[in-house]
Design a protein around this motif. Structure first.
Motif, short mmCIF file in Angstrom:
data_model
loop_
_atom_site.label_atom_id
_atom_site.label_comp_id
_atom_site.label_asym_id
_atom_site.label_seq_id
_atom_site.Cartn_x
_atom_site.Cartn_y
_atom_site.Cartn_z
N SER A 15 0.83 -1.21 0.00
CA SER A 15 0.00 0.00 0.00
C SER A 15 0.86 1.26 0.00
N PRO A 16 0.56 2.21 -0.89
CA PRO A 16 1.34 3.45 -0.94
C PRO A 16 0.92 4.49 0.09
N LEU A 17 -0.21 4.27 0.78
CA LEU A 17 -0.70 5.25 1.76
C LEU A 17 -1.19 4.54 3.01
N THR A 18 -0.65 4.92 4.15
CA THR A 18 -1.05 4.35 5.44
C THR A 18 -1.20 5.47 6.46
N THR A 19 -1.85 5.13 7.58
CA THR A 19 -1.94 6.06 8.70
C THR A 19 -1.79 5.27 10.00
N HIS A 20 -1.46 5.97 11.06
CA HIS A 20 -1.27 5.38 12.38
C HIS A 20 -1.69 6.44 13.40
N LEU A 65 -5.03 3.08 0.10
CA LEU A 65 -5.10 3.13 -1.36
C LEU A 65 -4.34 1.94 -1.93
N SER A 66 -4.87 1.39 -2.98
CA SER A 66 -4.09 0.38 -3.70
C SER A 66 -3.14 1.12 -4.64
N PRO A 67 -2.07 0.48 -5.06
CA PRO A 67 -1.16 1.15 -6.00
C PRO A 67 -1.88 1.64 -7.27
N GLU A 68 -2.91 0.91 -7.70
CA GLU A 68 -3.66 1.31 -8.89
C GLU A 68 -4.48 2.59 -8.66
N VAL A 97 -10.80 15.71 13.01
CA VAL A 97 -9.53 16.23 12.49
C VAL A 97 -9.50 15.90 11.00
N GLU A 98 -9.17 16.90 10.20
CA GLU A 98 -8.97 16.68 8.78
C GLU A 98 -7.52 17.03 8.45
N VAL A 99 -6.84 16.09 7.86
CA VAL A 99 -5.46 16.29 7.45
C VAL A 99 -5.46 16.31 5.92
N VAL A 100 -5.12 17.46 5.34
CA VAL A 100 -5.09 17.62 3.90
C VAL A 100 -3.63 17.62 3.45
N PHE A 101 -3.34 16.84 2.42
CA PHE A 101 -1.96 16.71 1.96
C PHE A 101 -1.94 16.51 0.45
N THR A 102 -0.79 16.75 -0.14
CA THR A 102 -0.63 16.65 -1.59
C THR A 102 0.35 15.54 -1.94
N ILE A 103 -0.04 14.72 -2.89
CA ILE A 103 0.82 13.69 -3.44
C ILE A 103 1.27 14.17 -4.81
N THR A 104 2.58 14.30 -4.97
CA THR A 104 3.11 14.75 -6.26
C THR A 104 3.79 13.64 -7.02
N ASN A 105 4.31 12.64 -6.31
CA ASN A 105 5.01 11.54 -6.97
C ASN A 105 4.28 10.24 -6.62
N GLU A 106 3.61 9.68 -7.60
CA GLU A 106 2.80 8.48 -7.38
C GLU A 106 3.62 7.25 -7.01
N ALA A 107 4.92 7.30 -7.24
CA ALA A 107 5.78 6.16 -6.93
C ALA A 107 6.21 6.15 -5.46
N ASP A 108 6.03 7.26 -4.75
CA ASP A 108 6.43 7.35 -3.34
C ASP A 108 5.43 6.63 -2.44
N LYS A 109 5.88 6.33 -1.23
CA LYS A 109 5.02 5.82 -0.17
C LYS A 109 4.70 6.99 0.76
N PHE A 110 3.49 7.00 1.32
CA PHE A 110 3.06 8.09 2.19
C PHE A 110 2.49 7.51 3.47
N HIS A 111 2.97 8.03 4.59
CA HIS A 111 2.48 7.63 5.91
C HIS A 111 2.07 8.89 6.65
N THR A 123 0.24 16.14 13.61
CA THR A 123 0.43 15.26 12.48
C THR A 123 1.71 15.65 11.75
N TYR A 124 2.21 14.74 10.95
CA TYR A 124 3.43 15.01 10.20
C TYR A 124 3.53 13.96 9.10
N ARG A 125 4.42 14.16 8.15
CA ARG A 125 4.64 13.13 7.15
C ARG A 125 5.62 12.12 7.72
N GLY A 126 5.16 10.93 7.88
CA GLY A 126 5.99 9.86 8.45
C GLY A 126 6.70 9.09 7.36
N SER A 127 7.39 8.07 7.79
CA SER A 127 8.12 7.23 6.83
C SER A 127 7.64 5.80 6.93
#
Length: 127
Positions: A15-20, A65-68, A97-111, A123-127
């Motif tokens: 999965s390219p997008l996760t939360t904790h 999100l699935s990679p597709e 709480v609403e966290v709004v963020f931008t994904i610019t590179n679809e190949a990256d992973k986002f946490h 909140t913050y961008r994790g790894s």
């Protein structure tokens, strides 16, 4: 992290997008917190719901999100903090709480981690 270990923990390693979500009042994961993922559609500037879910026993929601499904754009994670705190016997200053963020590179992973208490959040961008 090996794939079999990740699957045994209920996580989707691809999965390219996760939360904790961590409950900083108790020092424990925020289990059973309701959340929704949305993407802003440029053509009509409306939020489109992509997924509804709950955090697991470890406070995680892997596989948002699935990679597709991953594409560049603006996303929003909505967390029902009021519902969570009510279950825990507290009142919450922030009903959600609403966290709004931008994904610019679809190949990256986002946490997207969320540290939560009845009267604050971080909140913050994790790894």
């Amino acid at each position: 992290m090996s794939g079999s270990w990740a699957r045994s923990r209920g996580m989707e390693a691809s999965s390219p997008l996760t939360t904790h979500v961590l409950d900083t009042a108790s020092g424990l994961p925020a289990r059973g917190l309701y959340l929704c993922l949305f993407r802003l559609e440029d053509c009509n500037e409306q939020w489109t719901e992509l997924r509804r879910s709950y955090t697991n026993a470890d406070g995680r929601c892997p596989g948002l999100l699935s990679p597709e499904q991953m594409k560049a754009g603006t996303y929003k994670l909505f967390f029902d903090t009021e519902g969570y705190w009510k279950k825990m016997g507290y009142t919450s200053f922030y009903p959600y709480v609403e966290v709004v963020f931008t994904i610019t590179n679809e190949a990256d992973k986002f946490h997207v981690p969320l540290l939560l208490s009845p009267c604050s959040y971080t909140t913050y961008r994790g790894s």
